[in-house]
Write a protein that holds these residues in place. Structure first.
Motif, PDB file in Angstrom:
ATOM      1  N   LEU A 101      38.852  42.196  67.240  1.00  0.00           N
ATOM      2  CA  LEU A 101      39.026  42.744  65.903  1.00  0.00           C
ATOM      3  C   LEU A 101      38.485  41.710  64.930  1.00  0.00           C
ATOM      4  O   LEU A 101      39.016  40.615  64.799  1.00  0.00           O
ATOM      5  CB  LEU A 101      40.502  43.034  65.603  1.00  0.00           C
ATOM      6  CG  LEU A 101      40.800  43.606  64.212  1.00  0.00           C
ATOM      7  CD1 LEU A 101      40.071  44.922  63.980  1.00  0.00           C
ATOM      8  CD2 LEU A 101      42.297  43.788  64.020  1.00  0.00           C
ATOM      9  N   HIS A 102      37.380  42.069  64.260  1.00  0.00           N
ATOM     10  CA  HIS A 102      36.730  41.150  63.321  1.00  0.00           C
ATOM     11  C   HIS A 102      37.378  41.251  61.949  1.00  0.00           C
ATOM     12  O   HIS A 102      37.992  42.259  61.600  1.00  0.00           O
ATOM     13  CB  HIS A 102      35.227  41.461  63.239  1.00  0.00           C
ATOM     14  CG  HIS A 102      34.522  41.246  64.536  1.00  0.00           C
ATOM     15  ND1 HIS A 102      33.963  40.041  64.893  1.00  0.00           N
ATOM     16  CD2 HIS A 102      34.316  42.075  65.593  1.00  0.00           C
ATOM     17  CE1 HIS A 102      33.425  40.142  66.090  1.00  0.00           C
ATOM     18  NE2 HIS A 102      33.624  41.366  66.543  1.00  0.00           N
ATOM     19  N   SER A 103      37.224  40.214  61.153  1.00  0.00           N
ATOM     20  CA  SER A 103      37.849  40.160  59.826  1.00  0.00           C
ATOM     21  C   SER A 103      37.325  41.253  58.891  1.00  0.00           C
ATOM     22  O   SER A 103      37.992  41.625  57.938  1.00  0.00           O
ATOM     23  CB  SER A 103      37.637  38.777  59.194  1.00  0.00           C
ATOM     24  OG  SER A 103      36.258  38.494  59.112  1.00  0.00           O
TER      25      SER A 103
ATOM     26  N   LEU B 258      36.618  46.825  64.975  1.00  0.00           N
ATOM     27  CA  LEU B 258      37.204  46.592  66.292  1.00  0.00           C
ATOM     28  C   LEU B 258      36.111  46.932  67.297  1.00  0.00           C
ATOM     29  O   LEU B 258      35.750  48.098  67.461  1.00  0.00           O
ATOM     30  CB  LEU B 258      38.436  47.474  66.500  1.00  0.00           C
ATOM     31  CG  LEU B 258      39.083  47.440  67.879  1.00  0.00           C
ATOM     32  CD1 LEU B 258      39.460  46.023  68.300  1.00  0.00           C
ATOM     33  CD2 LEU B 258      40.301  48.347  67.917  1.00  0.00           C
ATOM     34  N   ILE B 259      35.555  45.900  67.931  1.00  0.00           N
ATOM     35  CA  ILE B 259      34.439  46.099  68.851  1.00  0.00           C
ATOM     36  C   ILE B 259      34.911  45.880  70.285  1.00  0.00           C
ATOM     37  O   ILE B 259      35.441  44.826  70.631  1.00  0.00           O
ATOM     38  CB  ILE B 259      33.264  45.161  68.510  1.00  0.00           C
ATOM     39  CG1 ILE B 259      32.764  45.475  67.087  1.00  0.00           C
ATOM     40  CG2 ILE B 259      32.141  45.307  69.538  1.00  0.00           C
ATOM     41  CD1 ILE B 259      31.655  44.597  66.600  1.00  0.00           C
ATOM     42  N   ILE B 260      34.710  46.925  71.096  1.00  0.00           N
ATOM     43  CA  ILE B 260      35.091  46.892  72.503  1.00  0.00           C
ATOM     44  C   ILE B 260      33.808  47.002  73.324  1.00  0.00           C
ATOM     45  O   ILE B 260      33.034  47.943  73.136  1.00  0.00           O
ATOM     46  CB  ILE B 260      36.029  48.072  72.851  1.00  0.00           C
ATOM     47  CG1 ILE B 260      37.315  47.979  72.015  1.00  0.00           C
ATOM     48  CG2 ILE B 260      36.338  48.098  74.338  1.00  0.00           C
ATOM     49  CD1 ILE B 260      38.187  49.216  72.101  1.00  0.00           C
ATOM     50  N   LEU B 261      33.575  46.031  74.190  1.00  0.00           N
ATOM     51  CA  LEU B 261      32.412  46.066  75.073  1.00  0.00           C
ATOM     52  C   LEU B 261      32.884  46.329  76.497  1.00  0.00           C
ATOM     53  O   LEU B 261      33.724  45.601  77.022  1.00  0.00           O
ATOM     54  CB  LEU B 261      31.635  44.751  75.010  1.00  0.00           C
ATOM     55  CG  LEU B 261      31.021  44.390  73.660  1.00  0.00           C
ATOM     56  CD1 LEU B 261      30.294  43.052  73.744  1.00  0.00           C
ATOM     57  CD2 LEU B 261      30.085  45.481  73.167  1.00  0.00           C
TER      58      LEU B 261
ATOM     59  N   GLY C 282      41.474  54.908  70.244  1.00  0.00           N
ATOM     60  CA  GLY C 282      41.671  55.269  68.838  1.00  0.00           C
ATOM     61  C   GLY C 282      42.923  56.089  68.621  1.00  0.00           C
ATOM     62  O   GLY C 282      43.716  55.821  67.710  1.00  0.00           O
ATOM     63  N   PHE C 283      43.124  57.091  69.478  1.00  0.00           N
ATOM     64  CA  PHE C 283      44.306  57.957  69.358  1.00  0.00           C
ATOM     65  C   PHE C 283      45.588  57.160  69.556  1.00  0.00           C
ATOM     66  O   PHE C 283      46.522  57.270  68.767  1.00  0.00           O
ATOM     67  CB  PHE C 283      44.224  59.099  70.386  1.00  0.00           C
ATOM     68  CG  PHE C 283      45.416  60.007  70.350  1.00  0.00           C
ATOM     69  CD1 PHE C 283      45.553  60.973  69.356  1.00  0.00           C
ATOM     70  CD2 PHE C 283      46.421  59.889  71.301  1.00  0.00           C
ATOM     71  CE1 PHE C 283      46.668  61.806  69.313  1.00  0.00           C
ATOM     72  CE2 PHE C 283      47.535  60.708  71.265  1.00  0.00           C
ATOM     73  CZ  PHE C 283      47.662  61.677  70.266  1.00  0.00           C
ATOM     74  N   ARG C 284      45.607  56.333  70.597  1.00  0.00           N
ATOM     75  CA  ARG C 284      46.816  55.554  70.898  1.00  0.00           C
ATOM     76  C   ARG C 284      47.117  54.529  69.800  1.00  0.00           C
ATOM     77  O   ARG C 284      48.271  54.320  69.430  1.00  0.00           O
ATOM     78  CB  ARG C 284      46.707  54.860  72.260  1.00  0.00           C
ATOM     79  CG  ARG C 284      46.657  55.804  73.447  1.00  0.00           C
ATOM     80  CD  ARG C 284      47.928  56.663  73.622  1.00  0.00           C
ATOM     81  NE  ARG C 284      49.116  55.873  73.789  1.00  0.00           N
ATOM     82  CZ  ARG C 284      49.584  55.433  74.952  1.00  0.00           C
ATOM     83  NH1 ARG C 284      48.954  55.720  76.070  1.00  0.00           N
ATOM     84  NH2 ARG C 284      50.684  54.709  74.998  1.00  0.00           N
ATOM     85  N   LEU C 285      46.078  53.884  69.268  1.00  0.00           N
ATOM     86  CA  LEU C 285      46.293  52.906  68.196  1.00  0.00           C
ATOM     87  C   LEU C 285      46.868  53.583  66.959  1.00  0.00           C
ATOM     88  O   LEU C 285      47.760  53.045  66.305  1.00  0.00           O
ATOM     89  CB  LEU C 285      44.985  52.188  67.832  1.00  0.00           C
ATOM     90  CG  LEU C 285      44.418  51.226  68.874  1.00  0.00           C
ATOM     91  CD1 LEU C 285      43.079  50.665  68.414  1.00  0.00           C
ATOM     92  CD2 LEU C 285      45.386  50.096  69.192  1.00  0.00           C
ATOM     93  N   GLU C 286      46.371  54.781  66.638  1.00  0.00           N
ATOM     94  CA  GLU C 286      46.897  55.537  65.489  1.00  0.00           C
ATOM     95  C   GLU C 286      48.336  55.964  65.751  1.00  0.00           C
ATOM     96  O   GLU C 286      49.208  55.817  64.898  1.00  0.00           O
ATOM     97  CB  GLU C 286      46.027  56.773  65.203  1.00  0.00           C
ATOM     98  CG  GLU C 286      44.659  56.456  64.664  1.00  0.00           C
ATOM     99  CD  GLU C 286      44.679  55.704  63.344  1.00  0.00           C
ATOM    100  OE1 GLU C 286      45.389  56.142  62.409  1.00  0.00           O
ATOM    101  OE2 GLU C 286      43.985  54.678  63.245  1.00  0.00           O
TER     102      GLU C 286
ATOM    103  N   PRO D   4      42.661  49.493  57.254  1.00  0.00           N
ATOM    104  CA  PRO D   4      41.544  50.331  57.709  1.00  0.00           C
ATOM    105  C   PRO D   4      40.646  49.555  58.681  1.00  0.00           C
ATOM    106  O   PRO D   4      40.434  48.359  58.516  1.00  0.00           O
ATOM    107  CB  PRO D   4      40.782  50.642  56.419  1.00  0.00           C
ATOM    108  CG  PRO D   4      41.738  50.377  55.310  1.00  0.00           C
ATOM    109  CD  PRO D   4      42.673  49.323  55.803  1.00  0.00           C
ATOM    110  N   TYR D   5      40.140  50.250  59.685  1.00  0.00           N
ATOM    111  CA  TYR D   5      39.258  49.605  60.660  1.00  0.00           C
ATOM    112  C   TYR D   5      38.273  50.618  61.216  1.00  0.00           C
ATOM    113  O   TYR D   5      38.485  51.824  61.118  1.00  0.00           O
ATOM    114  CB  TYR D   5      40.065  48.969  61.802  1.00  0.00           C
ATOM    115  CG  TYR D   5      40.752  49.973  62.702  1.00  0.00           C
ATOM    116  CD1 TYR D   5      40.155  50.388  63.889  1.00  0.00           C
ATOM    117  CD2 TYR D   5      41.990  50.514  62.366  1.00  0.00           C
ATOM    118  CE1 TYR D   5      40.773  51.321  64.707  1.00  0.00           C
ATOM    119  CE2 TYR D   5      42.608  51.435  63.185  1.00  0.00           C
ATOM    120  CZ  TYR D   5      42.009  51.848  64.356  1.00  0.00           C
ATOM    121  OH  TYR D   5      42.610  52.770  65.164  1.00  0.00           O
TER     122      TYR D   5
END
Length: 156
Positions: A30-32, A36-39, A59-63, A71-72
């Motif tokens: 998670l960048h400032s 949120l970058i997932i590789l 995305g669904f689970r984080l929400e 915001p991200y």
């Protein structure tokens, strides 16, 4: 709650659910700037469909869990060709390809990746001594001496 740790758990849950044991998480950050970058990569590559499935699930689970309060933007992709190799599994996937390796002492090495162990990389590199013909030499490079490794792309 550590956001990145939770993201890693969610990605691993989804990988297990889609039953692709060749898939693996490379990184989650998670960048400032709110990205949120997932590789994610795979021993046999990864397609857009798998990236979409992982993105929707995470995305669904984080929400649902209200993990991130600001915001991200969520971005799920495979590492680009210019992304440095970080995991042994990534090296294994690239056996037979040419690598550019930056060493801790500042020097650079190039060669064809022939093998990888837990603590060393084996490459076949051309060594040219003054006045002699270049010859291929098998070199063992301890991983702790490497600061960055990238796959070299040939357009021949």
């Amino acid at each position: 709650m550590n956001i990145e740790k939770r993201v890693v758990e969610l990605v691993e849950e989804k990988i297990a659910e889609i039953e692709r044991p060749d898939l693996f998480l490379v990184s989650a950050k998670l960048h400032s700037n709110g990205k949120l970058i997932i590789l994610v990569d795979g021993d046999n590559g990864i397609g857009i469909a798998e990236c979409v499935q992982i993105s929707r699930y995470v995305g669904f689970r984080l929400e649902e869990e209200d993990v991130i309060k600001t915001p991200y933007n969520l971005e799920v992709s495979s590492p680009g060709i210019d992304t440095p190799l970080t995991l042994t599994r990534q090296y294994t996937k690239n056996i037979g390809r040419d690598l550019a390796i930056k060493m801790a002492d500042g020097s650079k090495r190039e060669g064809n990746l022939t093998a990888i162990t837990e603590d060393a990389v084996m490459i076949e590199e051309k060594i040219k001594e003054k006045g002699k013909k270049a010859e291929l030499v098998e070199s063992v490079i301890p991983i702790e001496q490497i600061t960055e490794t990238k796959v070299l792309i040939s357009f021949k």
